[in-house]
Motif scaffolding. Structure first.
Motif, short mmCIF file in Angstrom:
data_model
loop_
_atom_site.label_atom_id
_atom_site.label_comp_id
_atom_site.label_asym_id
_atom_site.label_seq_id
_atom_site.Cartn_x
_atom_site.Cartn_y
_atom_site.Cartn_z
N TYR A 107 -6.09 3.72 2.04
CA TYR A 107 -5.38 4.82 1.66
C TYR A 107 -5.57 5.92 2.38
N VAL A 108 -4.93 7.10 2.24
CA VAL A 108 -5.09 8.34 2.97
C VAL A 108 -5.55 9.33 1.97
N ASP A 109 -6.75 9.93 2.23
CA ASP A 109 -7.60 10.82 1.31
C ASP A 109 -7.04 12.21 1.38
N THR A 110 -7.54 13.07 0.78
CA THR A 110 -7.18 14.30 0.54
C THR A 110 -7.38 15.06 1.83
N ASN A 111 -8.37 14.76 2.83
CA ASN A 111 -8.45 15.15 4.12
C ASN A 111 -7.62 14.53 5.13
N ASP A 112 -6.91 13.90 4.67
CA ASP A 112 -5.93 13.07 5.68
C ASP A 112 -6.59 11.83 6.45
N GLU A 113 -7.61 11.48 5.67
CA GLU A 113 -8.48 10.38 6.42
C GLU A 113 -8.03 9.05 6.04
N ILE A 114 -8.18 7.83 6.67
CA ILE A 114 -7.97 6.68 6.02
C ILE A 114 -9.23 6.22 5.45
N GLN A 115 -9.11 5.62 4.27
CA GLN A 115 -10.33 5.20 3.75
C GLN A 115 -10.09 3.76 2.99
N PRO A 116 -11.17 3.08 3.05
CA PRO A 116 -11.00 1.76 2.60
C PRO A 116 -10.83 1.64 1.08
N THR A 117 -9.94 1.02 0.40
CA THR A 117 -9.60 0.79 -0.97
C THR A 117 -10.79 0.27 -1.93
N PHE A 118 -11.19 -0.73 -1.23
CA PHE A 118 -12.19 -1.56 -2.00
C PHE A 118 -13.39 -1.25 -1.36
N PHE A 127 1.49 -6.44 7.73
CA PHE A 127 1.36 -5.06 7.02
C PHE A 127 1.83 -5.25 5.56
N ASP A 128 2.69 -6.27 4.91
CA ASP A 128 2.84 -6.40 3.58
C ASP A 128 2.08 -6.99 2.96
N HIS A 129 0.80 -7.39 3.45
CA HIS A 129 -0.30 -8.02 2.89
C HIS A 129 -1.31 -7.12 2.82
N ALA A 130 -1.81 -6.56 4.13
CA ALA A 130 -2.87 -5.59 4.31
C ALA A 130 -2.75 -4.18 4.16
N GLY A 131 -1.53 -3.71 3.73
CA GLY A 131 -1.18 -2.36 3.74
C GLY A 131 -1.91 -1.73 2.67
N GLY A 132 -2.45 -2.60 1.64
CA GLY A 132 -3.31 -1.91 0.29
C GLY A 132 -4.71 -1.74 0.82
N LEU A 133 -5.11 -2.13 1.77
CA LEU A 133 -6.42 -2.43 2.14
C LEU A 133 -6.92 -0.92 2.37
N ASP A 188 -4.52 0.09 12.14
CA ASP A 188 -5.07 0.93 11.31
C ASP A 188 -5.41 0.40 9.64
N ASP A 189 -4.72 -0.61 9.47
CA ASP A 189 -4.85 -1.54 8.17
C ASP A 189 -6.32 -2.02 8.16
N PHE A 190 -6.74 -2.38 9.21
CA PHE A 190 -8.04 -3.50 9.09
C PHE A 190 -8.89 -2.99 10.08
N SER A 191 -8.55 -2.07 10.93
CA SER A 191 -10.00 -1.67 11.99
C SER A 191 -10.90 -1.14 11.30
N GLY A 198 0.81 -1.20 0.11
CA GLY A 198 0.04 0.08 0.05
C GLY A 198 0.98 1.32 -0.07
N THR A 199 0.15 2.58 0.38
CA THR A 199 0.80 3.80 -0.03
C THR A 199 1.20 4.45 1.36
N ARG A 200 0.42 3.80 2.52
CA ARG A 200 0.61 4.63 4.04
C ARG A 200 1.93 4.50 4.41
N TRP A 201 3.04 5.14 3.95
CA TRP A 201 4.29 4.70 4.46
C TRP A 201 5.14 6.14 4.61
N SER A 202 5.56 6.44 5.72
CA SER A 202 6.39 7.56 5.86
C SER A 202 7.91 7.35 5.04
N ASP A 203 8.51 8.50 4.78
CA ASP A 203 9.80 8.39 4.09
C ASP A 203 10.81 7.53 4.60
#
Ligand SMILES: [Zn+2]
Length: 303
Positions: free
Chosen positions: A124-135, A116-122, A164-167, A72-77
């Motif tokens: 993403y963070v939207d433009t309001n900085d909120e976590i949203q389900p990908t699917f 996390f390397d299997h569920a990370g893509g569940l 946060d990946d699955f809650s 997924g995309t929710r990773w810091s530098d």
């Protein structure tokens, strides 16, 4: 019976390479000494070996099924640097786009487990900085035992789960969640086989097509270098159980000519199993893939 009337004759299995990343070679090979594993998996200057994050997409005429979601995309530098995450984001959307699909088109998401390397893509963070389900339109499938463990892991493996990946799946507004108990054919020709050596309630997934049967091995046998008995990851909670579970799966794969699909092998995505004269298993590349099997890499311009 004509070929077109065979069950699942229109089913396609597509291996999506969502990302490339790297993990510590010692942790990936447990008790096996580096001089043995580095022949097949050379380490970088920080002792990390190359890893792929692959997902499996099953496309039927009437439904689409995704197995695992990558990192997924929710990773810091800083985290991207630690895990050497190398991919043009969002890798899964890019890979799905190559078969003219978007996350909203996915009907079922089958999770092998919630690391996390299997569920990370569940999410993403939207433009309001909120976590949203990908699917948003998918029913999500997890073994009940892994679902419970993921919210309360041991201190030793807590770093492998990010709640946060699955809650979001607990929320009333969330997409559907189906908890599975044990072996089950959750969808026609999609069977889950629980394994408990790597973590509690992982499931490998057997997929039936008209021309082949596939088994997506998740972290039971993460790469083709993990076929032999001692090659068990240091992450595994019950390594002796892993040894037994690997033996059973490989025995059936060999007898029934299943094709093994590797989630993390950096170069080999699909293989058959072959035993040498000392009964040691090895992975034999599938030279001419069955018609039902396709490979997609999110980072390449073409398929
Ligand atoms: Zn895992």
């Amino acid at each position: 019976m004509t070929p077109s009337s065979k069950p699942f004759s229109e089913r396609r299995v597509i291996l999506l390479r969502e990302a490339d990343f790297a993990l510590d070679g010692g942790a990936m090979f447990g008790i096996v000494p580096r001089p043995l594993w580095e022949r097949s998996n050379p380490a970088d200057e920080q002792n990390r070996i190359d890893m792929a994050a692959r997902c499996v997409l099953i496309v039927d005429p009437d439904q689409t099924v995704l197995i695992d979601t990558g990192i997924g995309t929710r990773w810091s530098d800083k985290e991207r640097d630690i895990y050497r995450i190398d991919r043009q984001d969002p890798g899964l959307n890019r890979a799905l786009g190559k078969v003219d699909l978007a996350p909203a088109d996915i009907d079922h998401v089958v999770m092998t487990h919630l690391h996390f390397d299997h569920a990370g893509g569940l999410t993403y963070v939207d433009t309001n900085d909120e976590i949203q389900p990908t699917f948003p339109n998918a029913t999500h499938w997890v073994q009940r035992r892994n679902w419970s463990w993921a919210f309360a892991p041991s201190p030793r493996d807590a770093g492998s789960y990010r709640v946060d990946d699955f809650s979001f799946l607990k929320s009333d507004k969330s997409p559907g969640l189906n908890l599975v108990d044990g072996i089950d054919e959750i969808l026609p020709g999609v069977e889950v086989l629980p394994c408990h050596g790597h973590t509690f309630g992982m499931q490998v997934v057997k997929i039936t097509c008209a021309d082949a049967t596939y088994v997506f091995l998740a972290d039971l046998i993460p790469t083709s270098s993990h076929m032999g008995d001692p090659y068990v990851m240091g992450y595994d909670l019950q390594p002796l159980i892993t040894v037994q579970e690997k033996r059973e799966i490989l025995y059936h794969a060999s007898r029934k000519d299943w094709i093994l699909l590797f989630e993390h092998d950096p170069t080999l995505a699909a293989s058959r199993v072959e035993y040498d004269e000392r009964e040691r298993p090895s992975a034999i590349a599938v030279d001419s893939p069955p018609d039902s099997l396709t490979y997609i890499d999110s980072n390449t311009q073409s398929n």
